[in-house]
Design a protein around this motif. Structure first.
Motif, short mmCIF file in Angstrom:
data_model
loop_
_atom_site.label_atom_id
_atom_site.label_comp_id
_atom_site.label_asym_id
_atom_site.label_seq_id
_atom_site.Cartn_x
_atom_site.Cartn_y
_atom_site.Cartn_z
N GLU A 44 0.84 -1.21 0.00
CA GLU A 44 0.00 0.00 0.00
C GLU A 44 0.87 1.26 0.00
N ASN A 45 1.98 1.22 0.73
CA ASN A 45 2.87 2.39 0.77
C ASN A 45 3.56 2.61 -0.58
N ILE A 46 3.89 1.51 -1.26
CA ILE A 46 4.49 1.63 -2.59
C ILE A 46 3.49 2.28 -3.54
N ALA A 47 2.24 1.82 -3.49
CA ALA A 47 1.19 2.38 -4.36
C ALA A 47 0.99 3.87 -4.08
N THR A 48 1.04 4.25 -2.80
CA THR A 48 0.87 5.67 -2.45
C THR A 48 2.05 6.49 -2.95
N LEU A 49 3.25 5.98 -2.81
CA LEU A 49 4.42 6.70 -3.33
C LEU A 49 4.32 6.87 -4.85
N TYR A 50 3.78 5.87 -5.52
CA TYR A 50 3.55 6.00 -6.97
C TYR A 50 2.59 7.17 -7.24
N GLU A 51 1.51 7.25 -6.47
CA GLU A 51 0.55 8.36 -6.61
C GLU A 51 1.24 9.71 -6.41
N LEU A 52 2.26 9.72 -5.53
CA LEU A 52 2.98 10.95 -5.22
C LEU A 52 4.10 11.25 -6.23
N GLY A 53 4.25 10.36 -7.20
CA GLY A 53 5.21 10.66 -8.28
C GLY A 53 6.46 9.81 -8.32
N GLN A 54 6.65 8.92 -7.35
CA GLN A 54 7.85 8.07 -7.35
C GLN A 54 7.64 6.87 -8.26
N ARG A 55 8.64 6.54 -9.08
CA ARG A 55 8.47 5.49 -10.09
C ARG A 55 9.39 4.30 -9.93
N ALA A 56 10.60 4.48 -9.39
CA ALA A 56 11.59 3.41 -9.34
C ALA A 56 11.64 2.79 -7.95
N PHE A 57 11.54 1.47 -7.90
CA PHE A 57 11.53 0.73 -6.63
C PHE A 57 12.47 -0.46 -6.73
N GLY A 58 13.13 -0.75 -5.62
CA GLY A 58 14.08 -1.86 -5.60
C GLY A 58 13.77 -2.87 -4.53
N GLU A 59 14.07 -4.13 -4.81
CA GLU A 59 13.92 -5.20 -3.84
C GLU A 59 15.23 -5.95 -3.67
N ASN A 60 15.43 -6.52 -2.48
CA ASN A 60 16.68 -7.22 -2.17
C ASN A 60 16.65 -8.70 -2.52
N GLN A 61 15.45 -9.26 -2.63
CA GLN A 61 15.34 -10.69 -2.90
C GLN A 61 14.47 -10.93 -4.12
#
Length: 229
Positions: A44-61
């Motif tokens: 849900e936080n990732i989706a909200t950050l997308y709404e706020l304009g953030q596009r690039a996300f990283g995962e460790n596994q």
């Protein structure tokens, strides 16, 4: 924990403000990319950050990356693999086609990755990981070996497209030691620019401003974006 939109907006604004201040202290032409480290947060936080304009996300596994990509497949997110890659997970990662793999930490891993990419007729953008702090707990090639390793991967493994270098700052409270590890990596990056390197990935939540001042143009930030009020 799911954060409300205003808290995430406040955190994102603060991080972007800090990135801007550090970036401009280097040069107004210095561009810095923000990759959100999503491993400790809810979708849900990732989706909200997308709404706020953030596009690039990283995962460790790889498994977590696959789960997140599936849960958020309606959103046009740019996904990065930022953690250590185990050889038995290579095929799974290739199938996910991340925008960038940050943790190519040895010639052996490059050889295995290239072999499996070739079998799948695929390519992958990668960063060479440098253990600039020379810490036994960290993966990566030594600073002395980095240039030759980069050139060898470029020459021998056509399915890997090297885009630059990555390091994790020294694990210490001593800012001078952290700075040295960043400066070491940036010097290697500068020498590789003529070979086409464009990404110098350095800096996480605790040290990203220092990393940018040392020349980083990609920062990987998690906890600073997901803190509570």
């Amino acid at each position: 924990m799911i954060l409300d939109k205003e808290q995430l907006r406040k955190n994102l604004d603060e991080v972007i403000w800090n990135i801007e201040a550090a970036r401009i202290s280097v040069s107004e032409h210095h561009i810095v990319k923000l990759v959100t480290v999503a491993k400790y947060t809810e979708v849900e936080n990732i989706a909200t950050l997308y709404e706020l304009g953030q596009r690039a996300f990283g995962e460790n596994q790889v498994q977590q990356l696959r789960d997140r990509m599936k849960q958020l497949e309606e959103l046009p997110l740019e996904w990065h693999m930022i953690g250590r890659l185990q050889k038995n997970k290579i095929n799974n990662l290739i199938d996910l086609r991340p925008a960038l793999m940050h943790s190519l930490d040895s010639i052996e891993l490059a050889e295995e990755l290239n072999k499996k990419l070739e079998a799948k007729d695929a390519k992958m953008h990668c960063l060479l990981q440098i253990n600039a702090a020379r810490e036994e707990t960290k993966a990566g090639v030594s600073p002395e070996a980095a240039h030759d390793a980069y050139m060898e991967i470029k020459a021998r493994f056509p399915h890997i497209h090297l885009k630059g270098v990555m390091t994790i700052g020294a694990h210490t409270q001593d800012a001078k030691v952290i700075q040295e590890s960043f400066e070491t990596t940036h010097k290697i990056f500068e020498n590789l620019e003529k070979e086409g390197a464009t990404v110098c990935s350095m800096g996480m939540s605790g040290d990203y401003e220092l990393a940018i001042k040392c020349g980083s143009n990609l920062v990987r930030i998690g906890s600073a974006l997901f803190k509570e009020a």
